[in-house]
Design a protein around this motif. Structure first.
Motif: not given
Length: 375
Positions: A231-249
């Motif tokens: 809870a409390g995750t904002g733009n930066a937390g989501y983008m960290y997930a996109f860049e480090t998990v979503v993109k390589p997969i």
């Protein structure tokens, strides 16, 4: 600029969830109020599209009714009959918090048909991408059970339809709705042809779903990626997930089509969640996914509207998404962000990073999580 399709129909706003208080029916100590899944957020988004002038630059796609056979690509015949019977009689709950009103069966068919219309439009090259403003939503609906305001699982059916109709072998379904897309996960949990990735608030709805260790089974092991965020995750937390998990997969999976379950309930003003994403955050998410679509599947991307319950703010979040999809910026500015300028939504906190890094560790069994660094 891109050629962006837009699916909508007046009938979507006529799906009646009745009175309620958040998601519960009135009665006892609960005074009657407006049910959370009412048409206001979506209608106001459509109104803002028109008021901003952006709608005139979109390609309107008339949705069709999905056939019973198409809905049965995921749902059982018995469940479909249940929804129709409720719709034709007194209405009621098709499962768990999945309200059916008079005529909701036909509207739900049109909602699913809107997703299928969108798939056809991108697969035939009529448009580059599509935003489908469909209602009722779909991503919670299970094979035999409606759930969480969802009747038929629009995205799951669209993925199955795309495989059957266009012989696609690899489809990515990415779900950024704040609630876990349990129904879509269930649809493909033991399959490798559909990669399901869900970013959601941990321990929200539905209970005990969307855990990081839920990675699929059998042939589908490793093709189910849950990214629960605190809870409390904002733009930066989501983008960290996109860049480090979503993109390589995604870069390793190489999808032929991308389907988005676009729920704008991670926003900072949503009453059914505790996240801190801004309209600009949703714009950034969309830009990220468009780049992946351009890289792997000639830009073929379909976004289906799911949740989002802040009637004032969802329109601005959704407009930012469609602006990015079309490459057209309107004069509309986020009127709420100035009042929230001290909220650190663009800061990555250690706890958010820890949650994402845990997912990276789990998924490293199946994917090279440093793949993007080696390109």
């Amino acid at each position: 600029m891109r050629k962006t399709g837009f699916v909508c129909h007046e009938s979507y706003f006529w799906h009646d969830t009745g009175n309620g208080a958040l998601f519960l029916p009135p009665g006892g100590w609960i005074e009657s109020d407006i049910h959370s899944e009412n048409p206001a957020t979506k209608r106001r988004f459509k109104n803002l599209l028109e008021r901003s002038g952006l709608s005139s630059s979109l390609t309107y796609l008339e949705p069709r009714l999905a056939t019973r056979e198409q809905v049965q690509l995921y749902h059982t015949s018995e469940y479909i009959d249940k929804v129709k019977k409720l719709s034709d009689t007194t209405g009621g709950d098709a499962g768990e918090l999945a309200l059916v009103g008079s005529g909701s069966y036909e509207i739900a068919l049109l909602s699913t048909g809107g997703a299928l219309t969108a798939v056809d439009a991108v697969m035939t090259g009529q448009v580059d991408n599509v935003y489908a403003l469909t209602r009722p939503p779909g991503h919670h609906a299970e094979k035999e059970l409606g759930m969480g305001f969802c009747l038929f699982n629009n995205v799951a059916i669209a993925a199955a339809y795309a495989r059957e109709t266009y012989n696609l072998k690899r489809i990515l379904v990415l779900d950024w709705d704040v609630h876990h897309g349990n129904g879509t996960e269930s649809a493909f949990y033991d399959e490798s042809g559909v990669l399901f990735i869900s970013l959601h608030q941990e321990m929200n709805f539905p209970p005990e779903r969307g855990l990081a260790e839920h990675v699929g089974e059998g042939e589908g092991e490793g093709f189910n990626v849950n990214i629960p965020l605190p809870a409390g995750t904002g733009n930066a937390g989501y983008m960290y997930a996109f860049e480090t998990v979503v993109k390589p997969i995604v870069d390793q999976f190489q999808p032929e089509l991308i389907l988005l379950s676009a729920g704008q309930d991670p926003s900072m003003f949503d009453p059914l969640a505790r996240m801190m994403v801004t309209a600009e955050g949703f714009r950034t998410f969309t830009s990220f996914m468009l780049k992946l679509a351009d890289k792997h599947c000639d830009g073929r991307l379909v976004a289906c509207h799911e949740g989002g319950y802040s009637a004032p703010y969802v329109p601005f979040c959704s407009l930012a998404i469609v602006e990015e999809m079309s490459g057209i910026r309107t004069e509309v500015e986020d009127p709420f962000i100035a009042a929230m300028y001290k909220i650190p939504t663009n800061e990555l906190y250690d706890i958010q990073k820890q949650y994402v890094d845990q997912v990276k560790e789990i998924q490293s069994k199946y994917w090279n999580m440093e793949y993007q660094a080696s390109l």
